[in-house]
Design a protein around this motif. Sequence first.
Motif, mmCIF file in Angstrom:
data_model
loop_
_atom_site.group_PDB
_atom_site.id
_atom_site.type_symbol
_atom_site.label_atom_id
_atom_site.label_comp_id
_atom_site.label_asym_id
_atom_site.label_seq_id
_atom_site.Cartn_x
_atom_site.Cartn_y
_atom_site.Cartn_z
ATOM 1 N N LEU A 22 30.648 -67.543 -9.784
ATOM 2 C CA LEU A 22 31.042 -67.063 -8.453
ATOM 3 C C LEU A 22 29.865 -67.057 -7.490
ATOM 4 O O LEU A 22 30.001 -67.423 -6.315
ATOM 5 C CB LEU A 22 31.666 -65.670 -8.551
ATOM 6 C CG LEU A 22 33.039 -65.603 -9.216
ATOM 7 C CD1 LEU A 22 33.457 -64.157 -9.431
ATOM 8 C CD2 LEU A 22 34.071 -66.331 -8.382
ATOM 9 N N GLN A 23 28.694 -66.646 -7.984
ATOM 10 C CA GLN A 23 27.510 -66.656 -7.126
ATOM 11 C C GLN A 23 27.149 -68.079 -6.714
ATOM 12 O O GLN A 23 26.775 -68.331 -5.564
ATOM 13 C CB GLN A 23 26.331 -65.995 -7.840
ATOM 14 C CG GLN A 23 26.451 -64.492 -7.921
ATOM 15 C CD GLN A 23 25.331 -63.850 -8.730
ATOM 16 O OE1 GLN A 23 24.695 -64.493 -9.546
ATOM 17 N NE2 GLN A 23 25.113 -62.570 -8.480
ATOM 18 N N ALA A 25 29.231 -70.622 -6.445
ATOM 19 C CA ALA A 25 30.246 -71.059 -5.479
ATOM 20 C C ALA A 25 29.987 -70.446 -4.110
ATOM 21 O O ALA A 25 30.147 -71.112 -3.075
ATOM 22 C CB ALA A 25 31.640 -70.687 -5.976
ATOM 23 N N LEU A 26 29.567 -69.175 -4.086
ATOM 24 C CA LEU A 26 29.258 -68.520 -2.819
ATOM 25 C C LEU A 26 28.055 -69.163 -2.146
ATOM 26 O O LEU A 26 28.061 -69.394 -0.930
ATOM 27 C CB LEU A 26 29.006 -67.026 -3.052
ATOM 28 C CG LEU A 26 28.684 -66.185 -1.832
ATOM 29 C CD1 LEU A 26 29.835 -66.235 -0.826
ATOM 30 C CD2 LEU A 26 28.406 -64.758 -2.229
ATOM 31 N N ASP A 27 27.031 -69.491 -2.912
ATOM 32 C CA ASP A 27 25.854 -70.164 -2.360
ATOM 33 C C ASP A 27 26.218 -71.534 -1.791
ATOM 34 O O ASP A 27 25.741 -71.924 -0.720
ATOM 35 C CB ASP A 27 24.768 -70.302 -3.432
ATOM 36 C CG ASP A 27 24.138 -68.969 -3.806
ATOM 37 O OD1 ASP A 27 24.250 -68.011 -3.004
ATOM 38 O OD2 ASP A 27 23.541 -68.890 -4.902
ATOM 39 N N ALA A 29 29.158 -72.423 -0.643
ATOM 40 C CA ALA A 29 29.955 -72.202 0.571
ATOM 41 C C ALA A 29 29.054 -71.848 1.743
ATOM 42 O O ALA A 29 29.273 -72.313 2.865
ATOM 43 C CB ALA A 29 30.982 -71.098 0.326
ATOM 44 N N ARG A 30 28.046 -71.026 1.485
ATOM 45 C CA ARG A 30 27.100 -70.679 2.557
ATOM 46 C C ARG A 30 26.341 -71.901 3.031
ATOM 47 O O ARG A 30 26.119 -72.083 4.226
ATOM 48 C CB ARG A 30 26.120 -69.619 2.070
ATOM 49 C CG ARG A 30 26.705 -68.251 1.985
ATOM 50 C CD ARG A 30 25.668 -67.249 1.533
ATOM 51 N NE ARG A 30 26.249 -65.925 1.407
ATOM 52 C CZ ARG A 30 25.768 -64.975 0.644
ATOM 53 N NH1 ARG A 30 24.677 -65.178 -0.078
ATOM 54 N NH2 ARG A 30 26.355 -63.800 0.596
#
Length: 86
Positions: A22-23, A25-27, A29-30
């Motif tokens: 998840l981290q 994927a978040l990175d 996306a950012r």
Amino acid sequence: MADKKSDTGPTIEELQAQIEALQKALDEARAAASPASEDFAANAEAVAERMQEGLQDLQKQIDAHPVPSALFAFGIGFLIGRLIAR
């Protein structure tokens, strides 16, 4: 008697792997959103500059021709007033 199955749910390692995924994927996306937000900021700044230039040009035209500008403003105001009064 029947044997009971012990279902304790996901292990700590599995949960840590999910958190890391998840981290990541978040990175990602950012990172993908960053160029888009920079483009938006640049476009907004360009639009603001063009609006400022347009207002300055309008002010120069009004200063150069005050009477026709006042008559034009009066005419537009009159038309808007007539449209609203209906």
